[in-house]
Design a protein around this motif. Structure first.
Motif, PDB file in Angstrom:
ATOM      1  N   SER A  98       0.731  -1.231  -0.075  1.00  0.00           N
ATOM      2  CA  SER A  98       0.028  -0.219   0.038  1.00  0.00           C
ATOM      3  C   SER A  98       0.920   1.194   0.072  1.00  0.00           C
ATOM      4  CB  SER A  98      -0.748   0.089   1.258  1.00  0.00           C
ATOM      5  OG  SER A  98      -1.617   1.227   1.414  1.00  0.00           O
ATOM      6  N   VAL A  99       0.270   2.437  -0.644  1.00  0.00           N
ATOM      7  CA  VAL A  99       1.025   3.584  -0.636  1.00  0.00           C
ATOM      8  C   VAL A  99       1.673   4.326   0.605  1.00  0.00           C
ATOM      9  CG1 VAL A  99      -0.799   5.238  -0.901  1.00  0.00           C
ATOM     10  CG2 VAL A  99       1.350   5.821  -2.167  1.00  0.00           C
ATOM     11  N   ASN A 100       0.961   3.758   1.392  1.00  0.00           N
ATOM     12  CA  ASN A 100       1.232   4.472   2.782  1.00  0.00           C
ATOM     13  C   ASN A 100       1.821   3.450   4.063  1.00  0.00           C
ATOM     14  OD1 ASN A 100      -0.992   2.999   3.144  1.00  0.00           O
ATOM     15  ND2 ASN A 100      -2.271   4.766   4.068  1.00  0.00           N
ATOM     16  N   LYS A 101       2.336   2.404   3.305  1.00  0.00           N
ATOM     17  CA  LYS A 101       2.762   1.226   4.297  1.00  0.00           C
ATOM     18  C   LYS A 101       4.030   1.714   5.057  1.00  0.00           C
ATOM     19  CE  LYS A 101       6.258  -2.315   4.608  1.00  0.00           C
ATOM     20  NZ  LYS A 101       5.433  -3.531   5.471  1.00  0.00           N
ATOM     21  N   LEU A 102       5.077   2.196   4.552  1.00  0.00           N
ATOM     22  CA  LEU A 102       6.411   2.730   5.056  1.00  0.00           C
ATOM     23  C   LEU A 102       5.965   3.524   6.109  1.00  0.00           C
ATOM     24  CD1 LEU A 102       8.996   2.505   2.293  1.00  0.00           C
ATOM     25  CD2 LEU A 102       8.729   0.734   4.152  1.00  0.00           C
ATOM     26  N   GLU A 103       5.250   4.764   5.652  1.00  0.00           N
ATOM     27  CA  GLU A 103       5.021   5.766   6.486  1.00  0.00           C
ATOM     28  C   GLU A 103       4.468   5.305   7.763  1.00  0.00           C
ATOM     29  OE1 GLU A 103       2.833  10.182   6.478  1.00  0.00           O
ATOM     30  OE2 GLU A 103       2.527   8.863   4.732  1.00  0.00           O
ATOM     31  N   LEU A 104       3.350   4.733   7.760  1.00  0.00           N
ATOM     32  CA  LEU A 104       2.526   4.236   8.920  1.00  0.00           C
ATOM     33  C   LEU A 104       3.279   3.258   9.834  1.00  0.00           C
ATOM     34  CD1 LEU A 104      -0.961   3.481   7.238  1.00  0.00           C
ATOM     35  CD2 LEU A 104       0.057   5.625   8.319  1.00  0.00           C
ATOM     36  N   GLN A 105       4.265   2.285   9.172  1.00  0.00           N
ATOM     37  CA  GLN A 105       4.811   1.298  10.162  1.00  0.00           C
ATOM     38  C   GLN A 105       5.970   1.962  10.685  1.00  0.00           C
ATOM     39  OE1 GLN A 105       5.573  -2.042   7.936  1.00  0.00           O
ATOM     40  NE2 GLN A 105       5.768  -3.470   9.529  1.00  0.00           N
ATOM     41  N   TYR A 106       6.536   2.900  10.012  1.00  0.00           N
ATOM     42  CA  TYR A 106       7.675   3.912  10.615  1.00  0.00           C
ATOM     43  C   TYR A 106       7.208   4.562  11.640  1.00  0.00           C
ATOM     44  CZ  TYR A 106      11.823   6.589  10.771  1.00  0.00           C
ATOM     45  OH  TYR A 106      12.936   7.418  10.964  1.00  0.00           O
ATOM     46  N   TYR A 107       6.104   5.047  11.655  1.00  0.00           N
ATOM     47  CA  TYR A 107       5.508   5.968  12.602  1.00  0.00           C
ATOM     48  C   TYR A 107       5.379   5.097  13.941  1.00  0.00           C
ATOM     49  CZ  TYR A 107       2.426   8.553  15.463  1.00  0.00           C
ATOM     50  OH  TYR A 107       1.817   9.220  16.441  1.00  0.00           O
ATOM     51  N   ILE A 108       4.817   4.135  13.935  1.00  0.00           N
ATOM     52  CA  ILE A 108       4.694   3.084  15.112  1.00  0.00           C
ATOM     53  C   ILE A 108       5.911   2.515  15.595  1.00  0.00           C
ATOM     54  CG2 ILE A 108       3.498   0.787  15.584  1.00  0.00           C
ATOM     55  CD1 ILE A 108       1.539   3.269  15.039  1.00  0.00           C
ATOM     56  N   MET A 109       6.746   2.281  14.643  1.00  0.00           N
ATOM     57  CA  MET A 109       8.220   1.691  15.183  1.00  0.00           C
ATOM     58  C   MET A 109       8.881   2.748  16.075  1.00  0.00           C
ATOM     59  SD  MET A 109       8.954  -1.373  13.962  1.00  0.00           S
ATOM     60  CE  MET A 109      10.633  -1.587  13.916  1.00  0.00           C
ATOM     61  N   GLU A 110       9.047   4.365  15.603  1.00  0.00           N
ATOM     62  CA  GLU A 110       9.546   5.218  16.344  1.00  0.00           C
ATOM     63  C   GLU A 110       8.756   5.535  17.555  1.00  0.00           C
ATOM     64  OE1 GLU A 110      12.515   7.524  14.706  1.00  0.00           O
ATOM     65  OE2 GLU A 110      12.484   5.375  14.959  1.00  0.00           O
ATOM     66  N   LYS A 111       7.582   5.573  17.501  1.00  0.00           N
ATOM     67  CA  LYS A 111       6.619   5.913  18.717  1.00  0.00           C
ATOM     68  C   LYS A 111       6.907   5.094  19.816  1.00  0.00           C
ATOM     69  CE  LYS A 111       1.901   6.671  20.159  1.00  0.00           C
ATOM     70  NZ  LYS A 111       0.244   6.856  19.695  1.00  0.00           N
ATOM     71  N   ASN A 112       7.030   3.419  19.548  1.00  0.00           N
ATOM     72  CA  ASN A 112       6.816   2.717  20.635  1.00  0.00           C
ATOM     73  C   ASN A 112       8.148   1.937  20.858  1.00  0.00           C
ATOM     74  OD1 ASN A 112       3.632   2.821  21.404  1.00  0.00           O
ATOM     75  ND2 ASN A 112       3.873   2.456  19.015  1.00  0.00           N
ATOM     76  N   ASP A 113       9.351   2.317  20.091  1.00  0.00           N
ATOM     77  CA  ASP A 113      10.440   1.666  20.254  1.00  0.00           C
ATOM     78  C   ASP A 113      10.369   0.011  20.052  1.00  0.00           C
ATOM     79  OD1 ASP A 113      13.295   1.212  20.553  1.00  0.00           O
ATOM     80  OD2 ASP A 113      13.076   1.140  22.457  1.00  0.00           O
ATOM     81  N   TYR A 114       9.473  -0.237  18.984  1.00  0.00           N
ATOM     82  CA  TYR A 114       9.217  -1.756  18.890  1.00  0.00           C
ATOM     83  C   TYR A 114      10.450  -2.280  18.009  1.00  0.00           C
ATOM     84  CZ  TYR A 114       4.423  -1.916  19.952  1.00  0.00           C
ATOM     85  OH  TYR A 114       3.062  -1.684  20.561  1.00  0.00           O
ATOM     86  N   TYR A 115      11.032  -3.507  18.161  1.00  0.00           N
ATOM     87  CA  TYR A 115      11.885  -4.191  17.521  1.00  0.00           C
ATOM     88  C   TYR A 115      11.288  -4.681  16.188  1.00  0.00           C
ATOM     89  CZ  TYR A 115      15.777  -7.482  16.302  1.00  0.00           C
ATOM     90  OH  TYR A 115      16.848  -7.850  15.606  1.00  0.00           O
ATOM     91  N   LEU A 116      10.200  -5.154  15.972  1.00  0.00           N
ATOM     92  CA  LEU A 116       9.587  -5.578  14.844  1.00  0.00           C
ATOM     93  C   LEU A 116       8.197  -5.322  14.786  1.00  0.00           C
ATOM     94  CD1 LEU A 116      10.140  -8.911  13.205  1.00  0.00           C
ATOM     95  CD2 LEU A 116       7.727  -8.372  13.600  1.00  0.00           C
ATOM     96  N   THR A 117       7.816  -4.802  13.874  1.00  0.00           N
ATOM     97  CA  THR A 117       6.267  -4.894  13.446  1.00  0.00           C
ATOM     98  C   THR A 117       5.819  -5.488  12.167  1.00  0.00           C
ATOM     99  OG1 THR A 117       6.325  -2.608  12.377  1.00  0.00           O
ATOM    100  CG2 THR A 117       5.745  -2.518  14.788  1.00  0.00           C
ATOM    101  N   CYS A 118       4.493  -5.962  12.252  1.00  0.00           N
ATOM    102  CA  CYS A 118       4.113  -6.614  11.027  1.00  0.00           C
ATOM    103  C   CYS A 118       2.576  -6.113  10.700  1.00  0.00           C
ATOM    104  CB  CYS A 118       4.231  -8.098  10.982  1.00  0.00           C
ATOM    105  SG  CYS A 118       3.086  -8.784  12.280  1.00  0.00           S
ATOM    106  N   HIS A 119       1.911  -6.761   9.609  1.00  0.00           N
ATOM    107  CA  HIS A 119       0.540  -6.102   9.542  1.00  0.00           C
ATOM    108  C   HIS A 119      -0.074  -7.234   8.789  1.00  0.00           C
ATOM    109  CE1 HIS A 119       2.028  -5.258   5.567  1.00  0.00           C
ATOM    110  NE2 HIS A 119       3.017  -4.380   5.968  1.00  0.00           N
ATOM    111  N   LYS A 120      -1.439  -6.954   8.536  1.00  0.00           N
ATOM    112  CA  LYS A 120      -2.285  -7.816   7.515  1.00  0.00           C
ATOM    113  C   LYS A 120      -1.959  -7.536   6.156  1.00  0.00           C
ATOM    114  CE  LYS A 120      -6.564  -7.602   8.557  1.00  0.00           C
ATOM    115  NZ  LYS A 120      -8.010  -7.097   8.956  1.00  0.00           N
ATOM    116  N   THR A 121      -2.186  -8.583   5.316  1.00  0.00           N
ATOM    117  CA  THR A 121      -1.985  -8.756   3.954  1.00  0.00           C
ATOM    118  C   THR A 121      -3.279  -8.996   3.379  1.00  0.00           C
ATOM    119  OG1 THR A 121      -1.029 -10.938   3.773  1.00  0.00           O
ATOM    120  CG2 THR A 121       0.398  -9.031   4.205  1.00  0.00           C
TER     121      THR A 121
END
Length: 264
Positions: A98-121
């Protein structure tokens, strides 16, 4: 356009019909990655090789040509070795984002200091774009115990910290599953986004691809358990119980495959 500290890793092998679609889905992101690293795993398609040589002229893209076929896990490792960004994101050559995948996932990674995130496909024909603000993102911490039930993390959906933690070499089946298990067993912070941010295009992949290699997948899962046991992540009792559980899953898959064959 803003660049984020993330490297996109794309392994390729004789995929001339799909690679442009995958690459364009990265170049069309609402934020661009620091780098796109494509690792060709000794393809013999001239059309693909010519295309990759053209891509390599783009300063955002780096192409690595392997002289020996080693499988997608080992190919991803070669890209991870040279990546210098804070995060790594994985995409297969026959999938898109999706066109906003990197932006949304990067935001969540930075906000919460996650080591790994994934999402639905989702299958591309069933996809519906969500124009999400950051406040609209739905996500939750990952229940790591569920990961032992099945590999619910699609590689195409993963963004993780770049700390040079690699896929196991010499594994062609279930190597991604093993890495996710090791990350979970090391108590790293993980989360799943409840949004379809990646698309696949072969609706019958599991019937044509995975099922045809069902026995090898089962062997790969058994090998994963043995590695985790040898590394002392599993007790002997857990190792035995999980071995029976995965064998039961394998038998169930075979049964369902045969039933679906007779019902056709």
């Amino acid at each position: 356009m803003k660049n984020i500290s993330c490297t996109v890793i794309i392994p390729t092998y004789n995929c001339s019909k799909t690679i442009n679609r995958a690459v364009q889905s990265v170049l069309n992101q609402s934020v661009l990655p620091e780098k796109i690293i494509i690792i060709d795993d000794c393809s013999n398609e001239k059309e693909l090789i010519d295309y990759l040589n053209e891509l390599d002229k783009n300063p955002l893209i780096q192409v690595i040509f392997k002289k020996k076929n080693m499988g997608p896990g080992a190919a991803r490792n070669e890209g991870m070795k040279v990546a210098t960004s804070k995060y790594i994101a994985f995409l297969d050559a026959d999938d898109t984002w999706s066109v906003n995948k990197l932006e949304l996932q990067y935001y969540i990674m930075e906000k919460n200091d996650y080591y790994l995130t994934c999402h639905k496909t989702t299958y591309f024909a069933d996809y519906h774009y969500e124009n999400l603000d950051y406040a609209d993102i739905r996500y939750k911490d990952f229940n790591k115990k569920n990961l032992f039930k099945s590999n619910i993390i699609a590689t195409r959906s993963v963004m993780m910290k770049n700390d040079k933690r690699y896929f196991f070499y010499n594994k062609r089946y279930s190597e991604d599953y093993l890495l996710w298990l090791l990350i979970a067993l090391n108590d790293e912070k993980m989360a799943i986004l409840n949004h379809d941010l990646a698309l696949y295009y072969d609706k019958f992949y599991f019937e044509k691809g995975l099922s045809s290699n069902m026995k090898e997948m089962f062997k790969g899962e058994k090998q994963n358990l043995k590695i985790l046991y040898d590394l002392k992540y599993l007790t002997k009792v857990n190792y035995i119980l999980l071995s029976f559980y995965f064998r039961g899953k394998y038998i169930r898959r075979l049964f369902l495959k045969n039933i679906s064959y007779f019902l056709k």
